[in-house]
Each structure stands twice: as structure tokens, then as C-alpha cells.
Design a protein around this motif. Structure first.
Motif, short mmCIF file in Angstrom:
data_model
loop_
_atom_site.label_atom_id
_atom_site.label_comp_id
_atom_site.label_asym_id
_atom_site.label_seq_id
_atom_site.Cartn_x
_atom_site.Cartn_y
_atom_site.Cartn_z
N THR A 3 26.18 -54.66 33.04
CA THR A 3 25.27 -53.53 32.95
C THR A 3 24.29 -53.74 31.80
N LEU A 4 23.02 -53.40 32.05
CA LEU A 4 22.00 -53.45 31.02
C LEU A 4 21.71 -52.03 30.53
N TYR A 5 21.38 -51.95 29.24
CA TYR A 5 21.15 -50.66 28.58
C TYR A 5 19.81 -50.64 27.86
N THR A 6 19.32 -49.42 27.62
CA THR A 6 18.15 -49.20 26.79
C THR A 6 18.57 -48.34 25.60
N TYR A 7 17.78 -48.42 24.54
CA TYR A 7 18.07 -47.72 23.28
C TYR A 7 16.93 -46.75 23.00
N TYR A 66 26.40 -54.47 26.41
CA TYR A 66 27.27 -53.79 25.45
C TYR A 66 28.51 -54.66 25.25
N ALA A 67 28.83 -54.97 24.01
CA ALA A 67 29.93 -55.89 23.70
C ALA A 67 31.27 -55.42 24.24
N LYS A 68 31.46 -54.12 24.40
CA LYS A 68 32.75 -53.61 24.86
C LYS A 68 32.86 -53.52 26.39
N ASP A 69 31.79 -53.83 27.10
CA ASP A 69 31.89 -53.96 28.56
C ASP A 69 32.59 -55.29 28.82
N ASP A 98 31.31 -52.75 34.46
CA ASP A 98 31.67 -51.79 33.40
C ASP A 98 30.41 -51.09 32.91
N ARG A 99 30.55 -49.81 32.58
CA ARG A 99 29.41 -49.00 32.11
C ARG A 99 29.83 -48.16 30.90
N THR A 100 30.63 -48.76 30.01
CA THR A 100 31.22 -47.99 28.92
C THR A 100 30.24 -47.64 27.80
N GLY A 101 29.06 -48.25 27.80
CA GLY A 101 28.10 -47.98 26.74
C GLY A 101 27.21 -46.78 26.99
N ASP A 102 27.23 -46.26 28.20
CA ASP A 102 26.33 -45.15 28.53
C ASP A 102 26.64 -43.92 27.68
N GLY A 103 25.61 -43.42 26.98
CA GLY A 103 25.74 -42.21 26.18
C GLY A 103 26.27 -42.42 24.78
N LYS A 104 26.54 -43.66 24.38
CA LYS A 104 27.05 -43.93 23.03
C LYS A 104 26.01 -43.55 21.98
N ALA A 105 26.49 -43.40 20.73
CA ALA A 105 25.65 -43.07 19.57
C ALA A 105 24.86 -41.79 19.83
N TRP A 162 22.07 -44.49 23.78
CA TRP A 162 22.17 -45.63 24.68
C TRP A 162 22.30 -45.14 26.10
N ASP A 163 21.46 -45.69 26.96
CA ASP A 163 21.44 -45.29 28.37
C ASP A 163 21.49 -46.50 29.27
N ILE A 164 22.10 -46.34 30.43
CA ILE A 164 22.08 -47.40 31.43
C ILE A 164 20.63 -47.58 31.88
N ALA A 165 20.21 -48.83 31.95
CA ALA A 165 18.83 -49.14 32.37
C ALA A 165 18.72 -48.95 33.89
N GLU A 166 17.68 -48.26 34.29
CA GLU A 166 17.43 -48.03 35.71
C GLU A 166 16.03 -48.53 36.06
#
Length: 125
Positions: free
Chosen positions: A42-46, A101-104, A109-116, A120-124
Motif C-alpha cells: 500500500t502507498l500512502y500520502t502525508y 509504511y514500515a509496519k505493513d 496491509d493497510r495499517t498506516g491509514d490514519g496514523k499520526a 497519513w492516508d492511503i493513496a488513491e
């Protein structure tokens, strides 16, 4: 009968080549409505990134590894490349730098969504 097998094999080989060409050089792809890298991660944006500039450096980048662009990579469509503070290159989508996300632990896995606090958001696409 052998001709049928040969034709079927040729068709499959051609389809595989066409798929590879469609995605050749692209840093990632859309899968199930989100962006993933070629490993299916999964890719994320900040949210704190601004104007195509990554604000995630040092310790942040250890937890949220940037989607690195190799030397010679070329932007394509919505996929662009930014220069990070350390001079390395990072892929962005529609101007937003992309990270894993290092913990994915595995693809999907999508465990980084909503962190901090939701930064942090899932990239769409």
C-alpha cells in the motif's frame, strides 16, 4: 492438436508482454481502488507535504520509506518525480509524494491509514 497448444502459448506470451509493456516504468499501479507499489504494498500520502515537497525526512522516512525513483526514471501521466532534501528522487502521484509504511508486513496491509492524528492516508488515484 499441437497447433492449438502452440497458438494458446503464443497468445498467453503476447498477453503477458502487453501487460508488462503497459506498466513498464510505472512505479506502481491501482489495485482495489488504491495505489500500490509493484510488490503490492500500500502507498500512502502525508498531509504535511506541501507543493510537491516531502516533509517526511530522517526518522520519519525510516517509518515511512519514500517510494524511490531510480536514476533515469521518467514521469508519466499523474506519476511525477520530486527531489527530496537528501537529493534522492521520490515518486509522487498527482503532486503528492508517495510512501510505504514500515509496519505493513505483506501486500495488502493497510495499517498506516490514519496514523499520526490522521496525517497519513492511503493513496488513491
Amino acid at each position: 492438436m499441437k497447433l492449438h497448444y502452440l497458438l494458446a502459448g503464443a497468445l498467453l506470451a503476447t498477453a503477458g508482454t502487453a501487460f508488462a509493456q503497459d506498466h513498464a516504468g510505472a512505479p506502481g499501479m491501482e489495485k482495489d481502488g488504491i495505489l500500490v507499489d509493484h510488490k503490492g504494498m500500500t502507498l500512502y500520502t502525508y498531509d504535511k507535504d506541501d507543493d510537491g515537497k516531502s516533509m517526511c525526512n530522517d526518522k520519519c522516512a525510516e517509518n515511512w520509506p519514500p517510494l524511490k525513483a531510480e536514476h533515469g526514471a521518467k514521469p508519466m501521466g499523474e506519476w511525477t518525480i520530486i527531489t527530496r532534501n537528501d537529493g534522492s528522487m521520490q515518486w509522487a502521484y498527482d503532486g503528492d509524494p508517495l510512501y510505504t509504511y514500515a509496519k505493513d508486513a505483506k501486500a495488502g496491509d493497510r495499517t498506516g491509514d490514519g496514523k499520526a492524528d490522521g496525517d497519513w492516508d492511503i493513496a488513491e488515484p
